[in-house]
Design a protein around this motif. Structure first.
Motif, mmCIF file in Angstrom:
data_model
loop_
_atom_site.group_PDB
_atom_site.id
_atom_site.type_symbol
_atom_site.label_atom_id
_atom_site.label_comp_id
_atom_site.label_asym_id
_atom_site.label_seq_id
_atom_site.Cartn_x
_atom_site.Cartn_y
_atom_site.Cartn_z
ATOM 1 N N PRO A 104 2.409 7.062 -7.941
ATOM 2 C CA PRO A 104 1.605 7.262 -6.731
ATOM 3 C C PRO A 104 1.721 6.113 -5.730
ATOM 4 C CG PRO A 104 0.186 6.770 -8.608
ATOM 5 C CD PRO A 104 1.573 7.019 -9.147
ATOM 6 N N VAL A 105 1.866 4.868 -6.237
ATOM 7 C CA VAL A 105 1.976 3.713 -5.337
ATOM 8 C C VAL A 105 3.260 3.791 -4.512
ATOM 9 C CG1 VAL A 105 2.265 1.206 -5.230
ATOM 10 C CG2 VAL A 105 0.553 2.196 -6.759
ATOM 11 N N SER A 106 4.391 4.071 -5.167
ATOM 12 C CA SER A 106 5.671 4.157 -4.445
ATOM 13 C C SER A 106 5.673 5.330 -3.473
ATOM 14 C CB SER A 106 6.826 4.292 -5.437
ATOM 15 O OG SER A 106 6.756 5.531 -6.139
ATOM 16 N N CYS A 107 5.059 6.441 -3.884
ATOM 17 C CA CYS A 107 4.964 7.626 -3.018
ATOM 18 C C CYS A 107 4.190 7.301 -1.746
ATOM 19 C CB CYS A 107 4.298 8.760 -3.791
ATOM 20 S SG CYS A 107 3.997 10.245 -2.815
ATOM 21 N N CYS A 108 3.069 6.614 -1.913
ATOM 22 C CA CYS A 108 2.207 6.280 -0.777
ATOM 23 C C CYS A 108 2.904 5.325 0.184
ATOM 24 C CB CYS A 108 0.903 5.665 -1.294
ATOM 25 S SG CYS A 108 -0.331 5.391 -0.018
ATOM 26 N N ILE A 109 3.488 4.260 -0.352
ATOM 27 C CA ILE A 109 4.113 3.235 0.489
ATOM 28 C C ILE A 109 5.315 3.797 1.252
ATOM 29 C CG2 ILE A 109 5.405 1.063 0.444
ATOM 30 C CD1 ILE A 109 3.650 0.207 -1.923
ATOM 31 N N SER A 110 6.187 4.525 0.549
ATOM 32 C CA SER A 110 7.405 5.024 1.197
ATOM 33 C C SER A 110 7.103 6.052 2.280
ATOM 34 C CB SER A 110 8.350 5.623 0.147
ATOM 35 O OG SER A 110 7.743 6.704 -0.532
ATOM 36 N N HIS A 111 6.196 6.997 2.003
ATOM 37 C CA HIS A 111 5.870 8.028 2.998
ATOM 38 C C HIS A 111 5.136 7.434 4.206
ATOM 39 C CE1 HIS A 111 6.850 10.837 -0.264
ATOM 40 N NE2 HIS A 111 7.022 11.719 0.688
ATOM 41 N N LEU A 112 4.260 6.482 3.948
ATOM 42 C CA LEU A 112 3.511 5.858 5.048
ATOM 43 C C LEU A 112 4.438 5.041 5.945
ATOM 44 C CD1 LEU A 112 0.551 5.905 5.879
ATOM 45 C CD2 LEU A 112 0.231 3.739 4.671
ATOM 46 N N THR A 113 5.383 4.343 5.335
ATOM 47 C CA THR A 113 6.328 3.515 6.097
ATOM 48 C C THR A 113 7.138 4.355 7.072
ATOM 49 O OG1 THR A 113 6.529 1.923 4.281
ATOM 50 C CG2 THR A 113 8.303 1.947 5.920
ATOM 51 N N PHE A 114 7.698 5.456 6.575
ATOM 52 C CA PHE A 114 8.575 6.262 7.437
ATOM 53 C C PHE A 114 7.791 7.247 8.304
ATOM 54 C CE2 PHE A 114 11.457 4.429 4.398
ATOM 55 C CZ PHE A 114 12.513 4.054 5.219
ATOM 56 N N ALA A 115 6.536 7.496 7.958
ATOM 57 C CA ALA A 115 5.670 8.239 8.885
ATOM 58 C C ALA A 115 5.451 7.411 10.148
ATOM 59 C CB ALA A 115 4.329 8.543 8.211
#
Length: 470
Positions: free
Chosen positions: A369-380
Motif C-alpha cells: 500500500p505504501v508504494s502504491c500510494c507514493i507512486s500514484h500520488l507522484t505521477f498524479a
C-alpha cells in the motif's frame, strides 16, 4: 484460497496486459470516430474489434491450458510441488473466464459511448449480488469450486444483460460474416502507447503476488482480504465517475467548449473527493468491527485478522492517490496527450515495483500500500501540471480536501475511542460500532466541510433540510 487468488490474478493480469491498453482508449476513440465519420462506421470498427479480441483471447486461453505449469512456476515459485499441482487445476478452470470478461468490458464501453451509463453499472452490481449469493449457499457443498461456479455465472449473466441492452438500442455489432481487420487495427494502433504502462502494471501485479508468496502461506490471502473493501469502494467511484466524465471531457475539448470542460471536471472532482473523505473517515474506525463481521466466522486466526485490519487501513488511504491518478489521466486522454500519459503510467509502475522489491524485507506486506500510494500520488501531480485550463482552482480544491481528510481522520479516531461501544454480545457490539463510525464520519466531515466552505456539504445540507422540512 491462495491458489484461487493466484489463478484468478494470473488470468486477470494476462487479460489486462494484452487488452488493458485497448480498453483504456476505446471509449474516447469510439466517440471521436462516431463524431467525425458517423455511427455506422464506428459500429463496423467495433464489430471488427469484438471479433478479433475474442479470437485472440481464445488463443491465449488455449496457450494457458497447454502450458499452465510454466505460468504457475513463474507466478508462485515458492509454492510446494503439491500446491503448484492444485494451482494448475484451478488455473485451467478459470482461464476461459478471460474471454467473457473482455466481451463485457467492450460492450460496457460501447453503451457508455451512447450515454447509457446506469444500465451497465446496475447489471454489474446485480451480477455481483448473484455472485455473493451463490458463494454463500454453495460454499459448504462445493468448497473452493463454488468460487469458479459463481465467477462464470456472474460474468455470463453480465454479458447477457449487456447484449440485451445492445439489442434494444438496435446496434449492429454481430454478423455471420468475418469482419474486416481494419477496425481492430484502428483501435490497436491507438492503444500502442498505452501497452507499456499496462504491461508494466500487470508485471507489477505479478511481482506483488510472487513477492507475497515468499512471505509465507496465507500472505496472498491476507493481502487480498485487506484490499477487498477499499478496492470495491474505489472501483465503484472510479467506474461511475469516469464512465460519465470521459465522454463529456473528450467531446468538450474536441468542440473547444472550455466552460463545459472546467465545470464538469471540477464538479466531478469535488464530489468524488468528498465521497472519498467520508469513506476514509468511516473505514479507519469501522474496519475492525466490519472485517470481524465479514471474515470473523471463517478459520482465520486473530493474529491474521489484526494484520488484515491494519493493512486495510493503509489501503483505505491509497484510494485518494489512485483516484487522483486516474482522473488526471482521463484529462490527459481527453486533450490528446495519451503518449505522455502512457509514459507517466509506466514510470509509476516501475517506481512501485522497485519500492516493493527493495523494501519488502523491511516493511513486509505494508510495502504494497505504501508504494502504491507514493507512486500514484507522484505521477498524479505530474499529470495535474498538464491540466489544460485553470490549475490554481484545482490545486486549491485538492489542498483543501487533503487538509479536510487529515483533520477528519485524526478527530474521528479520537471521537470513536470516546463513543465506541463495548458489550457481551459480539455481533451486536460490532454492528453498533459500525453505526457509530458512520455517524461520526457524516457529522464530522459535514461540520468541518462547513468550516472549510466545501460546496458539496452546503448542497447536501440544503437538500436534507428541504426534504425534512419541506
Amino acid at each position: 484460497m491462495d491458489a484461487w487468488l493466484v489463478s484468478l490474478s494470473v488470468t486477470t493480469i494476462i487479460g489486462l496486459a494484452v487488452w488493458g491498453s485497448m480498453n483504456e482508449v476505446f471509449r474516447s476513440r469510439f466517440i471521436i470516430l462516431k463524431e467525425n465519420t458517423g455511427a455506422e462506421k464506428a459500429l463496423q470498427y467495433s464489430q471488427s474489434l469484438i471479433y478479433y479480441v475474442i479470437f485472440f483471447s481464445f488463443v491465449l486461453v488455449i496457450l494457458i491450458e497447454i502450458f499452465p505449469s510454466f505460468v504457475v512456476s513463474a507466478m508462485a515459485p515458492d509454492f510446494k510441488p503439491k500446491d503448484q499441482e492444485f494451482l494448475v487445476g484451478i488455473l485451467r478452470l478459470v482461464a476461459p473466464w478471460l474471454i467473457f470478461n473482455q466481451l463485457s468490458l467492450i460492450l460496457t464501453s460501447i453503451l457508455n459511448a451512447y450515454e447509457v451509463f446506469y444500465v451497465p453499472e446496475f447489471a454489474s452490481f446485480f451480477t455481483q449480488v448473484v455472485n455473493i449469493i451463490i458463494i454463500y449457499f454453495l460454499a459448504g457443498k462445493f468448497g473452493i469450486n463454488c468460487l469458479v461456479i459463481s465467477l462464470y455465472v456472474s460474468v455470463i449473466l453480465l454479458s447477457s444483460l449487456l447484449l440485451y441492452r445492445i439489442k434494444k438500442l438496435k446496434l449492429r455489432l454481430f454478423s455471420p460474416k468475418v469482419p474486416s481487420f481494419k477496425g481492430f487495427k484502428f483501435f490497436f494502433i491507438a492503444s500502442i502507447p498505452f501497452f507499456i504502462p499496462y504491461f508494466m502494471g500487470q508485471a507489477n501485479g505479478w511481482a506483488e503476488k510472487s513477492l507475497a508468496t515468499g512471505l509465507g502461506i496465507g500472505s496472498v490471502s491476507i493481502l487480498d482480504l485487506s484490499k477487498k473493501l477499499p478496492d470495491v469502494f474505489n472501483g465503484i467511484l472510479i467506474s461511475v465517475t469516469l464512465t460519465i466524465l470521459t465522454p463529456i471531457l473528450t467531446k468538450a475539448f474536441a468542440n473547444n467548449e472550455k466552460k463545459i470542460y472546467e465545470t464538469e471536471f471540477t464538479k466531478s472532482y469535488q464530489l468524488s473527493l468528498f465521497s472519498l473523505t467520508v469513506f476514509i473517515v468511516f473505514f479507519i474506525n469501522a474496519s475492525n468491527p466490519l472485517l470481524h463481521l465479514l471474515y470473523g466466522r471463517g478459520p482465520i486466526s486473530e493474529k491474521d485478522m489484526l494484520e488484515v485490519i491494519r493493512l486495510s487501513k493503509f489501503y483505505s488511504i491509497t484510494v485518494f492517490s489512485i483516484f487522483s491518478y486516474i482522473i488526471f489521466g482521463v484529462c490527459m486522454l481527453s486533450i490528446n496527450m495519451g503518449k505522455l500519459y502512457a509514459l507517466y503510467g509506466a514510470s509509476a509502475q516501475v517506481m512501485s515495483l522497485l519500492t516493493n522489491y527493495f523494501f519488502i524485507k523491511f516493511w513486509g506486506l505494508y510495502v504494497f500500500p505504501v508504494s502504491c500510494c507514493i507512486s500514484h500520488l507522484t505521477f498524479a501531480f505530474f499529470m495535474f501540471l498538464k491540466y489544460p485550463f485553470g490549475k490554481k482552482k484545482i490545486l486549491l480544491v485538492t489542498i483543501q480536501y487533503y487538509i479536510l481528510v487529515f483533520l477528519s481522520v485524526v478527530l474521528g479516531i479520537f471521537l470513536f475511542k470516546l463513543f465506541s461501544f463495548e458489550g457481551q454480545n459480539v455481533f451486536l457490539m460490532h454492528v453498533i460500532n459500525i453505526i457509530i463510525s458512520f455517524v461520526i464520519s457524516i457529522v464530522l466531515t459535514s461540520f468541518l466541510g462547513k468550516v472549510f466552505k466545501i460546496p458539496e456539504v452546503s448542497i447536501l445540507y440544503n437538500y436534507a433540510v428541504n426534504k425534512i422540512f419541506g
